[in-house]
Design an enzyme around this catalytic site. Structure first.
Site, PDB file in Angstrom:
ATOM      1  N   ILE A 125      41.823  38.062  31.161  1.00  0.00           N
ATOM      2  CA  ILE A 125      40.911  38.902  31.945  1.00  0.00           C
ATOM      3  C   ILE A 125      40.341  38.126  33.119  1.00  0.00           C
ATOM      4  CG2 ILE A 125      38.825  40.317  31.869  1.00  0.00           C
ATOM      5  CD1 ILE A 125      39.255  40.479  28.814  1.00  0.00           C
ATOM      6  N   MET A 164      35.626  31.420  29.524  1.00  0.00           N
ATOM      7  CA  MET A 164      35.893  30.136  30.168  1.00  0.00           C
ATOM      8  C   MET A 164      35.019  29.988  31.402  1.00  0.00           C
ATOM      9  SD  MET A 164      40.054  30.147  29.991  1.00  0.00           S
ATOM     10  CE  MET A 164      40.165  31.879  30.435  1.00  0.00           C
ATOM     11  N   GLY A 223      37.107  30.738  36.280  1.00  0.00           N
ATOM     12  CA  GLY A 223      36.143  31.503  35.495  1.00  0.00           C
ATOM     13  C   GLY A 223      36.661  32.827  34.995  1.00  0.00           C
ATOM     14  N   SER A 224      36.836  32.989  33.684  1.00  0.00           N
ATOM     15  CA  SER A 224      37.434  34.202  33.164  1.00  0.00           C
ATOM     16  C   SER A 224      37.320  34.252  31.647  1.00  0.00           C
ATOM     17  CB  SER A 224      38.891  34.284  33.623  1.00  0.00           C
ATOM     18  OG  SER A 224      39.475  33.001  33.622  1.00  0.00           O
ATOM     19  N   ARG A 225      38.194  35.054  31.012  1.00  0.00           N
ATOM     20  CA  ARG A 225      38.049  35.307  29.579  1.00  0.00           C
ATOM     21  C   ARG A 225      39.399  35.686  28.972  1.00  0.00           C
ATOM     22  NH1 ARG A 225      34.154  40.304  27.633  1.00  0.00           N
ATOM     23  NH2 ARG A 225      35.444  41.086  25.937  1.00  0.00           N
TER      24      ARG A 225
END
Length: 230
Positions: free
Chosen positions: A168, A110, A198-200
């Site tokens: 994450i 993301m 901002g991540s996953r």
């Protein structure tokens, strides 16, 4: 598992962003007013409004909370994208923390421009929720899945299959929020959590699961089917 109950949701801005947006708007308005009164020329005022207004618009977009319902009537064995973003990993991996065997991992990255609400990828029951402190590597790197700060949500499907969904943190993200609670039933269309800036999200599936996406493909949380269980 009973049929999903679709409730009307009126919230358009995610609750995780309410304070940020309110106080940000107040600060921008106050400074803009000072600039308007402090200078005879209005150039500083308009420069400030354009620049900070653009930043505020990005943050507002980030905290959007779309009202979504998966169109599939039968969600049995369906795995949907838990987040908006882009597919960055589709591979078999050794998962030693819980399964002690090989799993199919599908990862969604993301960017700060994506909606950051997370959805449950499958219908089922939350087996457990665990949070791990860690580093803040760039979220798209392979080592981020295990070394970065993350939260693990294990979901048992109605067929008895355990599915792991991992939130994450990334190089910018510093806060993971998980709404999933151990022992509660969960459904596609419901929010699993939220990650700020901002991540996953990784989903670990059984080997042999049918993959329905490809590398680099954009996903829409709760709407894009990423896989189908056997």
């Amino acid at each position: 598992m009973g049929k999903r109950i679709k409730k009307l949701k009126k919230i358009r801005i995610h609750r995780e962003g309410t304070d940020t947006l309110i106080w940000g708007f107040i600060a921008i308005a106050a400074i803009a007013l000072l600039l308007w009164r402090a200078f005879d020329t209005k150039i500083p005022f308009w420069l400030f409004v354009i620049i900070l207004g653009s930043v505020y618009a990005v943050v507002l977009n980030f905290f959007r909370c779309p009202i979504r319902y998966n169109p599939e009537e039968d969600t049995e064995k369906l795995v949907v994208a838990p987040a908006d973003g882009k597919i960055v990993v589709i591979e078999e991996v050794e998962e030693h923390t819980y399964f002690q065997d090989r799993r199919l991992m599908i990862s969604i990255f993301m960017s700060p421009f994506n909606v950051h609400a997370n959805w449950f990828p499958v219908d089922g029951k939350v087996k457990f929720v665990k949070h791990f402190k860690g580093n803040y590597h760039k979220a798209w790197l392979p080592k981020a899945s295990e070394e970065n700060e993350h939260a693990d949500v294990m979901i048992t499907t109605p067929e008895g299959e355990d599915i792991l969904c991992r939130q994450i943190a990334g190089a910018v993200a510093r806060r993971i929020v998980t709404y999933a609670k151990e022992g509660e039933e969960c459904f596609i269309d419901e929010h699993l959590g939220f990650i700020k800036f901002g991540s996953r999200v990784d989903v670990f599936l059984p080997i042999g699961t049918e993959v329905c996406v490809k590398m680099g493909q954009s996903t829409t949380g709760d709407l894009t089917t990423i896989a189908k269980l056997k």
